[in-house]
Design a protein around this motif. Structure first.
Motif, short mmCIF file in Angstrom:
data_model
loop_
_atom_site.label_atom_id
_atom_site.label_comp_id
_atom_site.label_asym_id
_atom_site.label_seq_id
_atom_site.Cartn_x
_atom_site.Cartn_y
_atom_site.Cartn_z
N SER A 1 0.83 -1.06 0.02
CA SER A 1 0.05 -0.07 0.00
C SER A 1 0.83 1.15 -0.06
O SER A 1 1.88 1.17 0.80
N PRO B 1 -7.95 8.68 0.00
CA PRO B 1 -8.13 7.37 -0.84
C PRO B 1 -8.50 7.67 -2.28
O PRO B 1 -9.51 8.57 -2.61
N GLY B 2 -7.64 7.02 -3.10
CA GLY B 2 -7.98 7.31 -4.50
C GLY B 2 -7.01 8.34 -5.05
O GLY B 2 -7.56 8.67 -6.36
N PRO C 1 -3.64 7.34 3.12
CA PRO C 1 -4.97 6.75 3.83
C PRO C 1 -6.09 7.82 4.08
O PRO C 1 -7.26 7.52 4.04
N GLU D 1 -0.81 4.68 -0.89
CA GLU D 1 -1.64 5.77 -1.00
C GLU D 1 -1.84 6.51 0.46
O GLU D 1 -1.55 5.83 1.33
#
Length: 384
Positions: free
Chosen positions: A236, A243-244, A240, A238
């Motif tokens: 992971s 997100p996206g 948190p 990104e």
């Protein structure tokens, strides 16, 4: 810190202006967050985020590069002097964090004090220097370590130098499998940009000043193509809290595609440094030079705005994606920081003074211990 708007004799005005531009980007970038981060109404301004993403692609590397451009900062310096400055910067981060944590306790009351929170403070704030209440002082810790690493590389030659470089690379690669202690994930990239700045100081390239608008446009264009993980084995990578959505965040070691990050950050930093050369002796130079000479104080103040003012502003300011709004937002945020800086001069000077004294004492004790260790080692070798 130098609180006058008149430039100091002997200082490189373009460097001060470049640092001032960088400080404006820090202030503006942080205030942009109120338009897309943790808003109670769920609002998310894509325009604000796009600006933030572009700024974050190069604004922190810019500070490392500018520092490297001060070519004489290590000239004739001993390990003791370099260590003193780095310890001083780390101490400022700790002192500011204590003040920020006190503000949090006062604001939240007894709910801010619990066993888990005390343990978190002792481990993440004190022992690891990984998390700070006012956030922005993370850079002081990372920069302190970058200075030590850069001095080591410049001081030694041959196999020792390459051994230090190897340690930096290995520590960077494996830092993602352990706590981000003393912001180790920012150290190796920081050293790279510091050395680029060092190269530019020793071998000036005047062409990038004229090309700065083109360089900035290329950097802004490239920034929006970065994303994904720095290393393929990361599960992971990104943010948190977003997100996206991806943006470079040196504080967490989020760089996305590493070659693209270095390319974008280098081009963007060169563009700002080039713009700074063009702005010398213009109407903007006094204010930008002032901000550059007082970047440490502004960074400290910005941390308090980020931690304590942003949570309020994001719930009272409506999203308005017009040019006038963004110009006003950046201008007012910068003005607020300058006014706060002038009002808090005694406090900032006190913080610097305390950090300076503790650093002197700490380095003195450390070097005395090293001297005794060396003496004991010599005695053991000679059998006397």
């Amino acid at each position: 810190m130098r609180y006058g708007f008149v430039k100091s004799p002997g200082r490189n005005e373009s460097i001060d202006i470049a640092r001032g531009l960088g400080m404006f980007l820090v202030i503006y970038g942080h205030v942009l967050q109120i338009l897309f981060h943790r808003r109670m109404d769920g609002g998310f301004s894509q325009i604000a985020f796009a600006q933030w993403q572009a700024i974050y692609s190069f604004h922190m590397p810019l500070f490392f590069m500018i520092s490297g451009m001060i070519a004489n900062q290590f000239s004739g310096k001993s390990w003791k002097q370099v260590a003193h400055r780095s310890i001083y910067l780390i101490l400022i981060a700790y002192i500011v964090d204590v003040i920020g944590t006190s503000f949090t306790v006062i604001h939240q009351g007894a709910s801010a004090i619990s066993k888990s929170k005390v343990e978190d403070y002792l481990i993440n704030h004190i022992a690891l220097a990984e998390s700070f209440s006012t956030i922005t002082v993370w850079f002081l810790v990372a920069f302190a370590v970058v200075r030590l690493a850069s001095y080591s590389i410049l001081r030694y030659t041959g196999i020792v130098r390459w051994f230090i470089v190897a340690i930096l690379i290995v520590s960077f690669v494996f830092s993602y499998d352990c706590p981000n202690a003393f912001h180790i994930r920012a150290v190796a990239p920081g050293v790279v940009f510091y050395m680029i700045g060092r190269y530019l100081a020793l071998r000036p390239i005047g062409i990038y000043a004229a090309l700065s608008p083109v360089l900035l446009a290329i950097s802004l264009w490239l920034a929006h193509y970065n994303g994904g993980c720095t290393f393929g084995w990361q599960s992971s990578c990104e943010n948190p809290e977003l997100p996206g959505h991806f943006a470079v965040l040196m504080i967490f070691g989020l760089y996305g595609d590493l070659p693209l990050f270095f390319l974008t950050a280098t081009i963007g930093s060169l563009a700002v440094i080039g713009f700074a050369k063009l702005l010398v002796n213009t109407k903007l130079s006094p204010i930008l030079g002032f901000m550059g000479r007082n970047s440490l104080g502004l960074l400290i103040i910005n941390g308090f705005y980020l931690a304590f003012v942003n949570p309020f502003l994001r719930n009272v300011i409506d999203i308005n994606d017009t040019i006038i709004f963004y110009v006003a937002l950046g201008s007012l945020a910068t003005l607020a920081h300058i006014i706060t800086l002038l009002l808090t001069k005694p406090v900032l000077s006190c913080i610097e003074s305390i950090a300076q004294r503790i650093a002197q004492f700490s380095v003195g004790i450390l070097w005395l211990a090293l001297a005794r260790f060396r003496a004991d080692t010599r005695h053991a070798e000679t059998g006397t």
